[in-house]
Scaffold this motif. Structure first.
Motif, PDB file in Angstrom:
ATOM      1  N   TYR A  53       3.873 -25.166   6.201  1.00 53.26           N
ATOM      2  CA  TYR A  53       3.931 -24.204   5.123  1.00 53.26           C
ATOM      3  C   TYR A  53       5.012 -24.643   4.145  1.00 53.26           C
ATOM      4  O   TYR A  53       5.932 -25.367   4.507  1.00 53.26           O
ATOM      5  CB  TYR A  53       4.204 -22.793   5.650  1.00 53.26           C
ATOM      6  CG  TYR A  53       5.551 -22.633   6.304  1.00 53.26           C
ATOM      7  CD1 TYR A  53       6.627 -22.153   5.584  1.00 53.26           C
ATOM      8  CD2 TYR A  53       5.755 -22.977   7.633  1.00 53.26           C
ATOM      9  CE1 TYR A  53       7.870 -22.002   6.174  1.00 53.26           C
ATOM     10  CE2 TYR A  53       6.991 -22.821   8.234  1.00 53.26           C
ATOM     11  CZ  TYR A  53       8.041 -22.342   7.502  1.00 53.26           C
ATOM     12  OH  TYR A  53       9.276 -22.197   8.087  1.00 53.26           O
TER      13      TYR A  53
ATOM     14  N   ARG B   1       2.659 -21.295   0.474  1.00 51.63           N
ATOM     15  CA  ARG B   1       1.379 -21.999   0.687  1.00 51.63           C
ATOM     16  C   ARG B   1       1.393 -22.487   2.126  1.00 51.63           C
ATOM     17  O   ARG B   1       2.312 -23.177   2.558  1.00 51.63           O
ATOM     18  CB  ARG B   1       1.233 -23.177  -0.270  1.00 51.63           C
ATOM     19  CG  ARG B   1      -0.108 -23.918  -0.063  1.00 51.63           C
ATOM     20  CD  ARG B   1      -0.314 -25.097  -0.994  1.00 51.63           C
ATOM     21  NE  ARG B   1       0.781 -26.039  -0.810  1.00 51.63           N
ATOM     22  CZ  ARG B   1       1.472 -26.577  -1.820  1.00 51.63           C
ATOM     23  NH1 ARG B   1       1.204 -26.263  -3.059  1.00 51.63           N
ATOM     24  NH2 ARG B   1       2.450 -27.440  -1.566  1.00 51.63           N
ATOM     25  N   ASP B   2       0.362 -22.124   2.877  1.00 57.99           N
ATOM     26  CA  ASP B   2       0.248 -22.514   4.283  1.00 57.99           C
ATOM     27  C   ASP B   2      -1.043 -23.303   4.450  1.00 57.99           C
ATOM     28  O   ASP B   2      -2.117 -22.803   4.128  1.00 57.99           O
ATOM     29  CB  ASP B   2       0.236 -21.265   5.167  1.00 57.99           C
ATOM     30  CG  ASP B   2       0.389 -21.579   6.642  1.00 57.99           C
ATOM     31  OD1 ASP B   2       0.646 -22.750   6.992  1.00 57.99           O
ATOM     32  OD2 ASP B   2       0.256 -20.651   7.458  1.00 57.99           O
ATOM     33  N   THR B   3      -0.906 -24.526   4.927  1.00 53.61           N
ATOM     34  CA  THR B   3      -2.066 -25.380   5.175  1.00 53.61           C
ATOM     35  C   THR B   3      -2.155 -25.581   6.681  1.00 53.61           C
ATOM     36  O   THR B   3      -1.207 -26.070   7.288  1.00 53.61           O
ATOM     37  CB  THR B   3      -1.914 -26.727   4.449  1.00 53.61           C
ATOM     38  OG1 THR B   3      -1.737 -26.470   3.051  1.00 53.61           O
ATOM     39  CG2 THR B   3      -3.137 -27.600   4.653  1.00 53.61           C
ATOM     40  N   ARG B   4      -3.266 -25.206   7.291  1.00 50.84           N
ATOM     41  CA  ARG B   4      -3.418 -25.240   8.751  1.00 50.84           C
ATOM     42  C   ARG B   4      -4.762 -25.784   9.171  1.00 50.84           C
ATOM     43  O   ARG B   4      -5.752 -25.644   8.455  1.00 50.84           O
ATOM     44  CB  ARG B   4      -3.368 -23.842   9.341  1.00 50.84           C
ATOM     45  CG  ARG B   4      -2.114 -23.197   9.231  1.00 50.84           C
ATOM     46  CD  ARG B   4      -1.390 -22.877  10.490  1.00 50.84           C
ATOM     47  NE  ARG B   4      -0.047 -22.648  10.011  1.00 50.84           N
ATOM     48  CZ  ARG B   4       0.992 -23.366  10.316  1.00 50.84           C
ATOM     49  NH1 ARG B   4       0.897 -24.304  11.183  1.00 50.84           N
ATOM     50  NH2 ARG B   4       2.148 -23.136   9.783  1.00 50.84           N
ATOM     51  N   THR B   5      -4.775 -26.325  10.369  1.00 52.96           N
ATOM     52  CA  THR B   5      -6.003 -26.639  11.089  1.00 52.96           C
ATOM     53  C   THR B   5      -5.923 -25.862  12.391  1.00 52.96           C
ATOM     54  O   THR B   5      -4.944 -25.990  13.134  1.00 52.96           O
ATOM     55  CB  THR B   5      -6.121 -28.144  11.377  1.00 52.96           C
ATOM     56  OG1 THR B   5      -6.103 -28.855  10.129  1.00 52.96           O
ATOM     57  CG2 THR B   5      -7.420 -28.459  12.107  1.00 52.96           C
TER      58      THR B   5
ATOM     59  N   LYS C 286     -10.150 -25.949   8.911  1.00 56.33           N
ATOM     60  CA  LYS C 286      -9.020 -26.282   8.045  1.00 56.33           C
ATOM     61  C   LYS C 286      -8.994 -25.300   6.892  1.00 56.33           C
ATOM     62  O   LYS C 286     -10.030 -24.914   6.371  1.00 56.33           O
ATOM     63  CB  LYS C 286      -9.160 -27.696   7.482  1.00 56.33           C
ATOM     64  CG  LYS C 286      -9.086 -28.773   8.528  1.00 56.33           C
ATOM     65  CD  LYS C 286      -9.234 -30.156   7.918  1.00 56.33           C
ATOM     66  CE  LYS C 286      -9.177 -31.208   9.006  1.00 56.33           C
ATOM     67  NZ  LYS C 286      -9.278 -32.555   8.465  1.00 56.33           N
TER      68      LYS C 286
ATOM     69  N   GLY D  87      -0.352 -28.091  11.060  1.00 55.70           N
ATOM     70  CA  GLY D  87      -0.163 -27.392   9.807  1.00 55.70           C
ATOM     71  C   GLY D  87       1.289 -27.342   9.398  1.00 55.70           C
ATOM     72  O   GLY D  87       2.186 -27.718  10.149  1.00 55.70           O
TER      73      GLY D  87
ATOM     74  N   THR E 120      -6.270 -23.574   3.512  1.00 53.76           N
ATOM     75  CA  THR E 120      -5.010 -23.403   2.802  1.00 53.76           C
ATOM     76  C   THR E 120      -4.961 -21.974   2.308  1.00 53.76           C
ATOM     77  O   THR E 120      -5.929 -21.462   1.748  1.00 53.76           O
ATOM     78  CB  THR E 120      -4.901 -24.386   1.618  1.00 53.76           C
ATOM     79  OG1 THR E 120      -4.946 -25.710   2.131  1.00 53.76           O
ATOM     80  CG2 THR E 120      -3.607 -24.183   0.852  1.00 53.76           C
ATOM     81  N   ASP E 121      -3.840 -21.344   2.546  1.00 55.37           N
ATOM     82  CA  ASP E 121      -3.667 -19.945   2.193  1.00 55.37           C
ATOM     83  C   ASP E 121      -2.445 -19.811   1.292  1.00 55.37           C
ATOM     84  O   ASP E 121      -1.381 -20.340   1.618  1.00 55.37           O
ATOM     85  CB  ASP E 121      -3.472 -19.139   3.480  1.00 55.37           C
ATOM     86  CG  ASP E 121      -3.303 -17.660   3.230  1.00 55.37           C
ATOM     87  OD1 ASP E 121      -4.023 -17.122   2.373  1.00 55.37           O
ATOM     88  OD2 ASP E 121      -2.448 -17.056   3.883  1.00 55.37           O
ATOM     89  N   HIS E 122      -2.592 -19.151   0.161  1.00 59.26           N
ATOM     90  CA  HIS E 122      -1.465 -18.838  -0.721  1.00 59.26           C
ATOM     91  C   HIS E 122      -1.179 -17.350  -0.569  1.00 59.26           C
ATOM     92  O   HIS E 122      -2.078 -16.530  -0.762  1.00 59.26           O
ATOM     93  CB  HIS E 122      -1.800 -19.151  -2.182  1.00 59.26           C
ATOM     94  CG  HIS E 122      -1.803 -20.596  -2.493  1.00 59.26           C
ATOM     95  ND1 HIS E 122      -2.882 -21.415  -2.232  1.00 59.26           N
ATOM     96  CD2 HIS E 122      -0.850 -21.382  -3.024  1.00 59.26           C
ATOM     97  CE1 HIS E 122      -2.587 -22.640  -2.605  1.00 59.26           C
ATOM     98  NE2 HIS E 122      -1.367 -22.651  -3.089  1.00 59.26           N
TER      99      HIS E 122
END
Length: 175
Positions: free
Chosen positions: A110, A129-133, A148, A108, A150-152
């Protein structure tokens, strides 16, 4: 992983990421040159404070990922996070600990989308914006597939007295 467990894990992940998530690749702060010394000093101060905000967000992300896996708040947590944000991290960790769930970050990144300093320079607001697995574990065994997401987040930071240090104070989802 059962069908009923997956929504709980997603909820725990979103809560943890919202409680203390942040961003890494920041926006560069451009400083313009001016013949007026006061204007140049103010711009340099703003650039310095924005860099301090980025450092705090980075530390907060590291803290959040640590808490996801260890389900405890380390002694160094207050260096980057305090107030309601730390309380939310503590609560999410306690809930996962009771359930015997750990969340492992697989990959991931950010991104800091915006930084706005308060006119008084006593605080800042950041959109991240954080994109993670991630993968959930229970009793040392992985539960199902990787998740998976994505968090804003909207992050409120408070400046520590007249220092160039900030702490994450409150994190909420961007609506």
């Amino acid at each position: 992983m059962t069908t009923a467990t997956r929504p709980l894990l997603l909820l725990a992940l979103v809560a943890a990421l919202n409680a203390g998530c942040g961003g890494g690749s920041g926006n560069g702060a451009a400083t313009t040159t001016s013949t007026d010394a006061k204007t140049t000093s103010t711009q340099a101060s703003a650039a310095t404070l924005k860099a301090a905000v980025r450092t705090t967000i980075h530390a907060n992300v590291a803290l959040s990922l640590y808490v996801l896996w260890h389900n405890r708040i380390p002694s160094w947590a207050t260096r980057s996070t305090r107030g309601p944000a730390l309380k939310a991290l503590r609560s999410a960790a306690a809930t996962r600990r009771k359930q015997g769930i750990q969340i492992k970050n697989l990959s991931g990144h950010y991104t800091i989308l915006s930084i706005a300093l308060a006119p008084s320079y006593t605080g800042a607001t950041v959109v991240v914006r954080d994109t993670r697995t991630v993968a959930p574990f229970k009793a040392g065994r992985r539960l199902g597939k990787a998740i998976k997401g994505t968090d804003h987040s909207h992050v409120e930071l408070h400046r520590l007295a007249n220092t160039q240090r900030f702490v994450v104070w409150r994190v909420s989802p961007v609506q």
